[in-house]
Design a protein around this motif. Sequence first.
Motif, short mmCIF file in Angstrom:
data_model
loop_
_atom_site.label_atom_id
_atom_site.label_comp_id
_atom_site.label_asym_id
_atom_site.label_seq_id
_atom_site.Cartn_x
_atom_site.Cartn_y
_atom_site.Cartn_z
N LYS A 27 0.87 -1.18 0.00
CA LYS A 27 0.00 0.00 0.00
C LYS A 27 0.91 1.23 0.00
O LYS A 27 1.14 1.86 1.03
CB LYS A 27 -0.92 -0.01 1.22
CG LYS A 27 -1.91 -1.17 1.21
CD LYS A 27 -2.82 -1.12 2.43
CE LYS A 27 -3.83 -2.26 2.42
NZ LYS A 27 -4.73 -2.23 3.59
N LEU A 28 1.43 1.55 -1.18
CA LEU A 28 2.45 2.57 -1.30
C LEU A 28 1.94 3.97 -0.96
O LEU A 28 2.63 4.74 -0.27
CB LEU A 28 3.03 2.56 -2.72
CG LEU A 28 3.71 1.24 -3.13
CD1 LEU A 28 4.16 1.31 -4.57
CD2 LEU A 28 4.89 0.95 -2.21
N GLU B 98 7.47 3.73 -10.01
CA GLU B 98 7.71 2.50 -10.78
C GLU B 98 6.40 1.74 -11.02
O GLU B 98 6.15 1.22 -12.10
CB GLU B 98 8.71 1.61 -10.05
CG GLU B 98 10.12 2.18 -10.00
CD GLU B 98 11.07 1.29 -9.21
OE1 GLU B 98 10.62 0.21 -8.74
OE2 GLU B 98 12.25 1.67 -9.05
N GLN B 99 5.58 1.69 -9.96
CA GLN B 99 4.30 0.99 -10.07
C GLN B 99 3.38 1.68 -11.08
O GLN B 99 2.74 1.01 -11.90
CB GLN B 99 3.62 0.93 -8.71
CG GLN B 99 2.32 0.11 -8.70
CD GLN B 99 1.62 0.18 -7.35
OE1 GLN B 99 0.99 1.18 -7.03
NE2 GLN B 99 1.75 -0.88 -6.55
N GLN B 100 3.33 3.00 -11.03
CA GLN B 100 2.49 3.74 -11.95
C GLN B 100 2.97 3.58 -13.38
O GLN B 100 2.16 3.44 -14.31
CB GLN B 100 2.48 5.23 -11.56
CG GLN B 100 1.74 5.50 -10.26
CD GLN B 100 1.90 6.93 -9.78
OE1 GLN B 100 2.81 7.65 -10.21
NE2 GLN B 100 1.00 7.37 -8.90
N LYS B 101 4.28 3.57 -13.57
CA LYS B 101 4.84 3.36 -14.90
C LYS B 101 4.52 1.96 -15.41
O LYS B 101 4.16 1.76 -16.57
CB LYS B 101 6.36 3.57 -14.88
CG LYS B 101 7.02 3.45 -16.26
CD LYS B 101 8.50 3.74 -16.15
CE LYS B 101 9.16 3.68 -17.53
NZ LYS B 101 9.03 2.38 -18.20
N ASN C 250 1.52 -1.67 -18.80
CA ASN C 250 0.61 -2.81 -18.92
C ASN C 250 -0.67 -2.42 -19.65
O ASN C 250 -1.20 -3.18 -20.46
CB ASN C 250 0.27 -3.36 -17.53
CG ASN C 250 1.45 -4.03 -16.86
OD1 ASN C 250 2.40 -4.45 -17.53
ND2 ASN C 250 1.42 -4.15 -15.55
N LYS C 251 -1.16 -1.21 -19.34
CA LYS C 251 -2.38 -0.73 -19.99
C LYS C 251 -2.14 -0.54 -21.49
O LYS C 251 -2.98 -0.92 -22.32
CB LYS C 251 -2.83 0.59 -19.36
CG LYS C 251 -4.17 1.10 -19.89
CD LYS C 251 -4.57 2.38 -19.18
CE LYS C 251 -5.94 2.85 -19.66
NZ LYS C 251 -5.95 3.16 -21.10
N ASN C 252 -0.98 0.06 -21.82
CA ASN C 252 -0.65 0.27 -23.24
C ASN C 252 -0.52 -1.05 -23.97
O ASN C 252 -1.00 -1.21 -25.10
CB ASN C 252 0.64 1.07 -23.37
CG ASN C 252 0.48 2.50 -22.91
OD1 ASN C 252 -0.63 3.04 -22.92
ND2 ASN C 252 1.56 3.15 -22.49
#
Length: 251
Positions: free
Chosen positions: A106-107, A140-143, A148-150
């Motif tokens: 839970k960053l 890093e998680q957001q990237k 993954n979405k792309n």
Amino acid sequence: MRQLIICLLFLIQASLLMAQEDKNLVHKGNQLYEQKKYTEAEAKYRKAARLNKNSPGSFNLGDALYKQKKFEEAGQQFNQLATSGDKKMAAQAYHNLGNSYLENKKLEESIEAYKKALLNNPKDDQTRYNLAYAQEKLKEQQKQNKDNKNNKDKKNNKDDKKDNKDDKKNDKNKDNKNQDKNQDKKDDKKDQNKNGQDKKDNKDQQQQPNKISKEDAQRMLDALNNDEKQTQDKLKNKKLKGARMHIEKDW
């Protein structure tokens, strides 16, 4: 008055005994904690916390839970301690709460906890380091999520193109099948017409022996004309002959 004094002395003695028991339980819990016997240490700290909610055992209980990877329970324990009103205690509790959130993936929550820890103790370099670490992990998680979405979008687009291609292929196959079917119908009809023509030709061939040529027909017509002329001549002559004959009675 004497009874009141006795009661006060009894309460003081009881408090001292409880404090001593609390101290003994925390001490035993710490020994077990050092031996990495975290489950046994947890039990000692819980007893100490029941005797005194402000016991150091309450804080150490969160640590024992953390060491057992019971991060959810550890976070709840530290969260309670963080609101105790003691800035030093709150700073330490928020620091450990941030660690619990961080271990529990839970960053965003861990970042908020570290920030609160620094508000209570701005000079805590360890908390400042943990905050920077959690922020980097969040980036890093957001990237990763974006990538993954792309990739998912690309895969979906690729699948859509493939589906469209398959649909076109199926439509083309369907059109080809329809064309083949229509062609088969045309061929069948052609075969039927051909069979009909063959039958007609066969019939004409069967009737051919009775059919006369133009020359034969002319000859037959000439013969009929000649016969008719001869017959007419005969009739004409007979008429003429008969007209010429005088019949008389035989008496």
